[in-house]
Design a protein around this motif. Structure first.
Motif, short mmCIF file in Angstrom:
data_model
loop_
_atom_site.label_atom_id
_atom_site.label_comp_id
_atom_site.label_asym_id
_atom_site.label_seq_id
_atom_site.Cartn_x
_atom_site.Cartn_y
_atom_site.Cartn_z
N PHE A 1 40.69 34.66 34.71
CA PHE A 1 41.99 34.54 34.05
C PHE A 1 42.03 33.20 33.31
CE2 PHE A 1 42.36 36.93 37.98
CZ PHE A 1 42.97 38.10 37.57
N TYR A 2 42.40 33.25 32.04
CA TYR A 2 42.41 32.05 31.20
C TYR A 2 43.85 31.69 30.83
CZ TYR A 2 37.44 33.07 30.58
OH TYR A 2 36.11 33.32 30.79
N VAL B 1 40.59 27.96 33.86
CA VAL B 1 39.86 29.22 34.07
C VAL B 1 39.86 29.51 35.56
CG1 VAL B 1 37.73 30.49 33.69
CG2 VAL B 1 38.38 28.67 32.10
N ILE B 2 40.51 30.62 35.93
CA ILE B 2 40.62 31.00 37.34
C ILE B 2 39.76 32.23 37.56
CG2 ILE B 2 42.16 31.66 39.21
CD1 ILE B 2 43.74 30.28 36.13
N ARG B 3 38.80 32.13 38.48
CA ARG B 3 37.94 33.27 38.80
C ARG B 3 38.20 33.69 40.24
NH1 ARG B 3 34.77 30.40 35.12
NH2 ARG B 3 33.89 31.71 33.45
N ILE B 4 38.53 34.98 40.42
CA ILE B 4 38.85 35.49 41.75
C ILE B 4 38.08 36.79 41.97
CG2 ILE B 4 40.69 36.30 43.28
CD1 ILE B 4 42.64 34.68 41.63
N PRO B 5 37.37 36.90 43.09
CA PRO B 5 36.65 38.14 43.38
C PRO B 5 37.59 39.18 44.01
CG PRO B 5 36.17 36.52 45.07
CD PRO B 5 37.06 35.84 44.07
N PHE B 6 37.39 40.45 43.66
CA PHE B 6 38.14 41.56 44.25
C PHE B 6 37.15 42.67 44.60
CE2 PHE B 6 41.16 39.58 41.28
CZ PHE B 6 42.23 39.33 42.12
N ILE C 1 48.73 31.88 42.45
CA ILE C 1 47.80 31.00 41.73
C ILE C 1 48.10 31.02 40.24
CG2 ILE C 1 45.37 30.64 41.12
CD1 ILE C 1 44.66 31.90 43.85
N LEU C 2 48.17 32.22 39.66
CA LEU C 2 48.40 32.34 38.22
C LEU C 2 49.77 31.78 37.84
CD1 LEU C 2 46.95 35.90 37.49
CD2 LEU C 2 45.83 33.68 37.30
#
Length: 819
Positions: A595-596, A661-666, A559-560
């Motif tokens: 992540f920006y 802006v990527i938001r990923i839960p871990f 993704i990044l």
């Protein structure tokens, strides 16, 4: 004269004295057709002797010679012994009234002879002079005629007391299952529940029997008749002697009080009822009055409408009709039709549709509109937001063909409109996807043909200058770049296809977020440098509170990488791309990382921003020519984010750049000893021994050449099983590393790796195993890791990357030994 004859004469004389109206008394055996007379006129004795003491023959002669012609059929019916037997067994005496040729009225009574089982086939036939019973005979014949008419359509009729279960069979048709059942010796004739159970067990199929018995019992019937006069039931039985198997049952309440609950239960077969019903309907339609015809029409269409009005156009008069259970009736609401329609439009119809709807409902013009039509329809939206359809249907025309009466029908069509909207939306989506795919094919045609043409041109150019090393080197370099570009296009298309058609199975791996981002940043920095773009990591904005995480780093990395690659691609040389990340608050053992990526490139228009994640989309043809690509990068990133339950937000202005802006839960992971490669660059590969496993000979040759050219000893295996066997047969520590292909016949690379790792020897867990695969799917990379492989490389092999990977793996296991 014998004593026996004398006693018989005395008995006859006694009967004549106490019952002078008795003309003949006979005991008849239904099995043998023989009889003996208790009292008989002389002509019947002589007739019987001539017919060999056969009662039916004697009766036939009696009927022909003594009975008035119009009564022949009536008297002949009693010669059906089985039918008589069934009625007697059901507790019903048989009585027949007729007249002789001399016009003397006769009553024939048939009774059971006795209750003894051995005499059950015997019956007592009594012929009585009924000269005083003429009125009774007429009443009987009248009652019988009425009963016959009422029961004409029924094969059986019972009179039942639901409180006690007692019942009487009023009619049993010939060749019916009920008739056959009553002829059996063990049949229950006292209690209806037991009688119905015997019928069900004998004539109802097992799959229908439970429902049948649940309906045909006194308790159930009483409950169903509470508050109702008539109930009906349809069932299927085994075919009777006439081949009928489908029956309709009707139970009608007769008398109910504290002690009795009397009902009529009637049965009729409906196998061949359709044709007679059609004929009957045609006759009724011709005979029914206009009101009944209106009922039939409105009842047919009423089920589809919420309200129905009958309108007289000449009188401007309406009547509202209610439809229930297929039967319509007037509700009592009536009045001026034009005023009613005006109120309907003003109070219920939304304003944009009011004027058109009122014009449509103008009754003064309606007759002209329907001059050549039988129906008119309009649709409009209500103030409530629902949709309604209004239909005028011609009900009656005068002799000149002018419409005088119409039906006005209202129907809610909100669901239909919703389906139409959905279909239009799906059509628009399908059209947009089709256009995107056509655009993609056009772009792909250009993107594939251009580098292929370049490769062909470079090969031709190299062939023309075989001795010019500079041109040869330049041609190889350009061809390699073109082929790499083609490979990236192919990978994107295959990745997208797999994401579209394969369900995601969560595969969590513990990883170091700092090390993970360091690898992403290094690759991005190298690519930015090639494009002349400044790649800036804003360390001051970075926030890490939990370094070790559990999740899918391969998907997250893809993704990044796609987002950053896009930013670099669409940022002109000399400008910059900025990246940073933050750990946002989570709950329990979960955390969300944001992540920006901020670029100062060409940006996106507002219109394109809404479809940026759709497949094969690029904003302008000129952009495609300038910024080559498949148009799948953002689509792949979005699909992967969805599978990880993450989000991607794009903020962009044309000409100013884009911020993603990527938001990923871990999950928060436990600190573990992760792979440590140390200073692997100083490791020498000379003399190292590697097992190359691949089912393709050409791939093995390429790998062998690259490895041996760097001083590495190479052994080969053609499949996974051979690799397992060679490793097992080798000395401990013999192989330094294994290059393992994935897709191989028999034992694949993952299975071979698992077998090697499971071996009970010291080097099984420490030997470096590197996956080599033509597939670069994220799932394959994760699967390689889970199978126990150290690293995953995609074909075609890059010599520099291959050697660096081998060094990293050797360094890792060297550090394992130290630890």
């Amino acid at each position: 004269m014998s004593k026996l004859v004398r006693e018989k004469q005395d008995a006859e004389q006694f009967i004549r004295q106490i019952a002078p109206e008795y003309l003949g008394v006979y005991v008849v055996d239904r099995e043998t057709d023989e009889f003996r007379e208790i009292l008989a006129p002389e002509y019947f004795r002589l007739n019987a002797e001539e017919n060999g003491r056969c009662f039916s023959k004697a009766m036939e002669d009696y009927i022909a010679s003594m009975v008035a012609l119009r009564y022949h059929n009536m008297v002949e019916q009693v010669l059906d012994y089985d039918r008589v037997y069934i009625q007697l067994k059901a507790g019903m005496d048989v009585e027949v009234y007729y007249r002789r040729l001399d016009d003397v009225p006769i009553k024939l009574q048939i009774k059971p002879y006795s209750d003894k089982k051995e005499e059950q086939n015997l019956s007592l036939w009594i012929f009585i002079n009924d000269d005083t019973g003429g009125a009774q005979m007429k009443r009987f014949q009248r009652d019988k005629l009425i009963m016959d008419k009422l029961c004409y359509d029924f094969t059986a009729v019972y009179y039942i007391d639901l409180n006690t279960g007692s019942f009487t069979a009023l009619k049993l048709g010939k060749n019916t299952n009920a008739e056959n059942l009553q002829m059996e010796e063990e049949v229950e004739l006292e209690n209806f529940d037991l009688y119905a159970r015997q019928y069900g067990e004998k004539y109802i199929a097992p799959e229908d029997r439970q429902e049948f018995l649940a309906w045909f019992n006194c308790k159930s019937l009483k409950e169903k008749l509470l508050g109702r006069e008539v109930i009906t039931y349809h069932y299927r039985s085994l075919p009777n002697q006439s081949g009928k198997k489908f029956f309709d049952t009707q139970v009608m309440k007769v008398h109910v009080d504290d002690e009795e609950f009397k009902v009529f239960m009637s049965f009729r077969h409906v196998d061949d009822i359709l044709e007679p019903e059609v004929s009957t309907q045609e006759k009724l339609q011709r005979a029914l009055a206009e009101l009944e015809l209106n009922n039939e029409i409105i009842s047919t269409i009423g089920k589809s409408y919420d309200a129905i009005f009958r309108i007289d156009l000449q009188a401007d008069y309406f009547e509202e009709i209610s439809t229930t259970d297929g039967i319509h009736k007037l509700t009592g609401r009536e009045g001026c039709a034009s005023e009613r329609l005006h109120l309907l439009c003003r109070r219920m119809v939304s304003e944009p549709y009011q004027e058109l709807t009122e014009e449509f409902c103008n009754l003064r013009k309606l007759g002209d509109k329907l001059a050549h039509e039988d129906t008119l329809i309009t649709e409009y939206q209500l103030k409530s937001g629902n949709w309604q359809k209004l239909r005028f249907i011609v009900k009656k025309r005068n002799a000149k063909g002018q419409v005088t009466n119409v039906l006005c029908c209202l129907r809610n069509i909100s669901e239909t409109k919703r389906l139409e909207e959905n279909l239009r939306y799906k059509e628009a989506v399908a059209k947009r996807e089709s256009e995107a795919k056509n655009r993609f094919l056009s772009n792909m045609s250009h993107d594939i043909r251009t580098p292929l043409n370049g490769v062909i041109g470079m090969v031709d150019l190299a062939s023309r200058y075989p001795d010019n090393l500079e041109i040869q080197d330049k041609c190889r370099q350009r061809s390699r770049e073109a082929l790499k570009y083609l490979l990236s296009l192919l990978n994107d298309v295959l990745d997208m296809n797999k994401l579209e058609n394969q369900e995601y199975m969560p595969q969590n791996i513990t990883f170091d977020i700092a090390e993970f981002l360091d690898g992403i940043n290094k690759d991005a920095e190298a690519k930015a440098r090639e494009n002349g773009v400044n790649f800036v990591v804003e360390w001051g904005k970075n926030v890490i509170r939990h370094r070790f995480l559990e999740g899918n780093p391969v998907y997250a990395g893809r993704i990044l990488a796609n987002i950053i690659d896009n930013a670099i691609k669409f940022t002109p040389s000399g400008r910059s791309v900025h990246v940073w990340f933050k750990e946002e608050s989570g709950h329990w053992n979960n955390v969300v990382y944001a992540f920006y990526c901020r670029d100062y490139g060409i940006g996106m228009s507002e219109d394109f921003l809404s479809q940026a994640f759709e497949m094969f989309t690029q904003e302008a043809k000129s952009d495609h020519t300038k910024y080559a690509g498949s148009g799948l990068g953002l689509s792949i990133a979005k699909k992967l984010a969805d599978k990880l339950r993450g989000t991607i937000e794009l903020i962009s202005n044309k000409g100013e750049g884009t911020e993603a802006v990527i938001r990923i839960p871990f999950k928060i992971g436990n600190q573990v000893q992760l792979d440590y490669y140390g200073d692997y660059q100083e490791i020498s590969l000379a003399g190292k021994r590697i097992l190359s496993v691949d089912d393709n000979e050409l791939n093995r040759d390429v790998a062998k050449f690259l490895l041996e050219d760097n001083g590495i000893k190479v052994e080969e295996a053609e499949n996974g099983q051979e690799a397992v066997d060679k490793f097992w047969a080798s000395k401990i520590g013999y192989y330094d590393a294994i290059l393992m292909d994935i897709m191989m016949p028999g034992l694949n690379g993952w299975e071979a790796t698992e077998k090697i790792r499971a071996m009970k020897r010291w080097d099984a867990e420490r030997v470096s195993i590197i996956a080599l695969s033509a597939n670069s799917f994220a799932d394959d990379i994760v699967s390689s890791k889970l199978a126990g492989m150290d690293m995953h490389l995609s074909k075609p092999l890059d010599e520099k990357k291959l050697l660096e990977t081998i060094k990293q793996c050797l360094s890792k296991h060297m550090n394992d030994k130290k630890l």
